[in-house]
Design a protein around this motif. Structure first.
Motif, short mmCIF file in Angstrom:
data_model
loop_
_atom_site.label_atom_id
_atom_site.label_comp_id
_atom_site.label_asym_id
_atom_site.label_seq_id
_atom_site.Cartn_x
_atom_site.Cartn_y
_atom_site.Cartn_z
N GLY A 1 49.09 48.20 54.30
CA GLY A 1 47.93 47.34 54.52
C GLY A 1 47.02 47.34 53.31
N SER A 2 45.72 47.19 53.57
CA SER A 2 44.72 47.12 52.50
C SER A 2 44.34 48.53 52.04
CB SER A 2 43.47 46.42 52.99
OG SER A 2 43.76 45.11 53.39
N ILE A 3 44.40 48.75 50.73
CA ILE A 3 43.97 50.01 50.15
C ILE A 3 43.13 49.73 48.91
CG2 ILE A 3 45.92 51.34 51.03
CD1 ILE A 3 47.18 51.18 48.24
N SER A 4 42.24 50.66 48.59
CA SER A 4 41.44 50.50 47.37
C SER A 4 40.99 51.84 46.85
CB SER A 4 40.23 49.59 47.62
OG SER A 4 39.29 50.25 48.44
N TYR A 5 40.56 51.83 45.58
CA TYR A 5 40.08 53.04 44.92
C TYR A 5 39.10 52.64 43.82
CZ TYR A 5 40.11 57.09 41.79
OH TYR A 5 39.74 58.13 40.99
N LYS A 6 37.99 53.37 43.74
CA LYS A 6 37.01 53.21 42.66
C LYS A 6 36.67 54.60 42.16
CE LYS A 6 34.96 49.09 44.64
NZ LYS A 6 33.78 48.44 45.19
N ASP A 7 36.64 54.77 40.83
CA ASP A 7 36.36 56.10 40.30
C ASP A 7 34.94 56.27 39.78
OD1 ASP A 7 36.29 54.85 37.83
OD2 ASP A 7 37.91 56.02 36.96
N GLY A 8 34.06 55.32 40.04
CA GLY A 8 32.69 55.42 39.58
C GLY A 8 32.51 54.94 38.15
N GLY A 9 33.61 54.68 37.48
CA GLY A 9 33.57 54.16 36.11
C GLY A 9 34.17 52.78 36.06
N SER A 10 35.11 52.61 35.17
CA SER A 10 35.70 51.28 34.99
C SER A 10 36.96 51.05 35.83
CB SER A 10 36.04 51.07 33.51
OG SER A 10 36.99 52.05 33.09
N THR A 11 37.46 52.07 36.49
CA THR A 11 38.71 51.92 37.26
C THR A 11 38.43 51.46 38.68
OG1 THR A 11 39.74 53.69 35.99
CG2 THR A 11 40.79 53.08 38.07
N LEU B 1 37.93 56.07 54.70
CA LEU B 1 36.78 55.89 53.81
C LEU B 1 36.46 57.30 53.34
CD1 LEU B 1 34.48 54.49 52.36
CD2 LEU B 1 33.13 54.71 54.43
N TYR B 2 36.90 57.63 52.14
CA TYR B 2 36.79 59.00 51.64
C TYR B 2 36.06 58.97 50.30
CZ TYR B 2 38.25 63.80 50.62
OH TYR B 2 38.27 65.14 50.35
N ILE B 3 34.96 59.70 50.21
CA ILE B 3 34.15 59.74 49.00
C ILE B 3 34.07 61.19 48.53
CG2 ILE B 3 31.89 59.28 47.99
CD1 ILE B 3 31.52 57.18 50.25
N LYS B 4 34.45 61.40 47.27
CA LYS B 4 34.40 62.74 46.69
C LYS B 4 34.18 62.64 45.19
CE LYS B 4 36.93 67.05 46.29
NZ LYS B 4 38.19 67.75 46.56
N ASP B 5 33.18 63.34 44.70
CA ASP B 5 32.88 63.39 43.26
C ASP B 5 32.70 61.99 42.66
OD1 ASP B 5 33.14 66.18 43.41
OD2 ASP B 5 35.28 66.10 42.92
N GLY B 6 32.06 61.10 43.39
CA GLY B 6 31.82 59.74 42.90
C GLY B 6 33.02 58.82 42.97
N LYS B 7 34.11 59.28 43.55
CA LYS B 7 35.33 58.48 43.69
C LYS B 7 35.43 58.03 45.15
CE LYS B 7 37.45 61.16 40.09
NZ LYS B 7 38.36 62.25 39.78
N ILE B 8 35.93 56.81 45.36
CA ILE B 8 36.01 56.24 46.72
C ILE B 8 37.43 55.74 46.99
CG2 ILE B 8 35.11 54.50 48.29
CD1 ILE B 8 32.61 54.36 46.46
N TRP B 9 38.03 56.25 48.07
CA TRP B 9 39.33 55.79 48.55
C TRP B 9 39.10 55.06 49.88
CZ3 TRP B 9 38.55 60.42 46.22
CH2 TRP B 9 39.46 60.86 45.26
N THR B 10 39.77 53.93 50.07
CA THR B 10 39.72 53.24 51.37
C THR B 10 41.14 52.82 51.76
OG1 THR B 10 39.38 51.02 50.52
CG2 THR B 10 37.41 52.33 50.95
N ALA B 11 41.36 52.73 53.06
CA ALA B 11 42.63 52.22 53.58
C ALA B 11 42.38 51.67 54.98
CB ALA B 11 43.69 53.30 53.62
N ASN B 12 43.01 50.55 55.25
CA ASN B 12 43.04 49.95 56.57
C ASN B 12 44.48 49.52 56.77
OD1 ASN B 12 42.56 48.78 59.02
ND2 ASN B 12 41.28 47.14 58.24
N CYS B 13 45.31 50.43 57.32
CA CYS B 13 46.76 50.24 57.34
C CYS B 13 47.34 50.43 58.74
CB CYS B 13 47.42 51.23 56.40
SG CYS B 13 46.88 51.13 54.69
N THR B 14 48.52 49.86 58.93
CA THR B 14 49.27 50.02 60.17
C THR B 14 50.69 50.41 59.85
OG1 THR B 14 49.83 47.67 60.24
CG2 THR B 14 47.88 48.36 61.46
N ARG B 15 51.39 50.85 60.89
CA ARG B 15 52.79 51.29 60.73
C ARG B 15 53.66 50.54 61.70
NH1 ARG B 15 55.41 57.13 61.15
NH2 ARG B 15 54.97 57.04 63.32
#
Length: 131
Positions: free
Chosen positions: A42-52, A117-131
């Motif tokens: 499904g939908s996943i994303s990641y932001k590292d607080g910088g340019s990624t 929705l997981y935030i750690k050390d300025g990094k953000i992981w998200t997922a909205n998935c099914t199996r």
């Protein structure tokens, strides 16, 4: 003799592979298995607080339960860093919720759905998935 040993080794390998593949069906419940491995799409994303920034609607997360029995690893596709050793507790009959869940970090998993929705050390992981 060597040929017989090679054939025996191949047959044993195929047998073990068949058992492993049949034990990880879509009906497996991550709360009730000593070993769990499943892919959620499904939908996943990641932001590292910088340019990624990585985001896709066609991503996947490979979830495995590790030996401790309460910790899980999340392997993301599309170059997103993995989350490893996340501890869970059971909520209800078939749902796991991350230990220490709060308004800014939350992982919920069951046999059909994964929400992150997981935030750690300025990094953000998200997922909205099914199996």
């Amino acid at each position: 003799m060597k040929k017989t040993m090679k054939i025996s080794a191949v047959l044993i390998f195929l047998f073990i592979t068949a058992i492993f593949a049949s034990s990880c069906s879509r009906d497996d419940d991550p709360t009730n298995n000593d070993f769990f491995a499943g892919t959620y799409k499904g939908s996943i994303s990641y932001k590292d607080g910088g340019s990624t920034t990585i985001s896709t609607d066609n991503g996947s997360v490979f979830v495995t339960k590790i030996a401790s029995g309460t910790k899980y690893n999340f392997g993301f596709s599309n170059g997103i860093p993995d989350l490893n050793g996340v501890e869970f507790e059971q909520k209800g009959d078939h749902t796991l919720v991350m230990v220490g869940s709060n308004g800014t970090s939350y992982i919920r998993i069951d046999n059909n759905e994964l929400k992150i929705l997981y935030i750690k050390d300025g990094k953000i992981w998200t997922a909205n998935c099914t199996r």
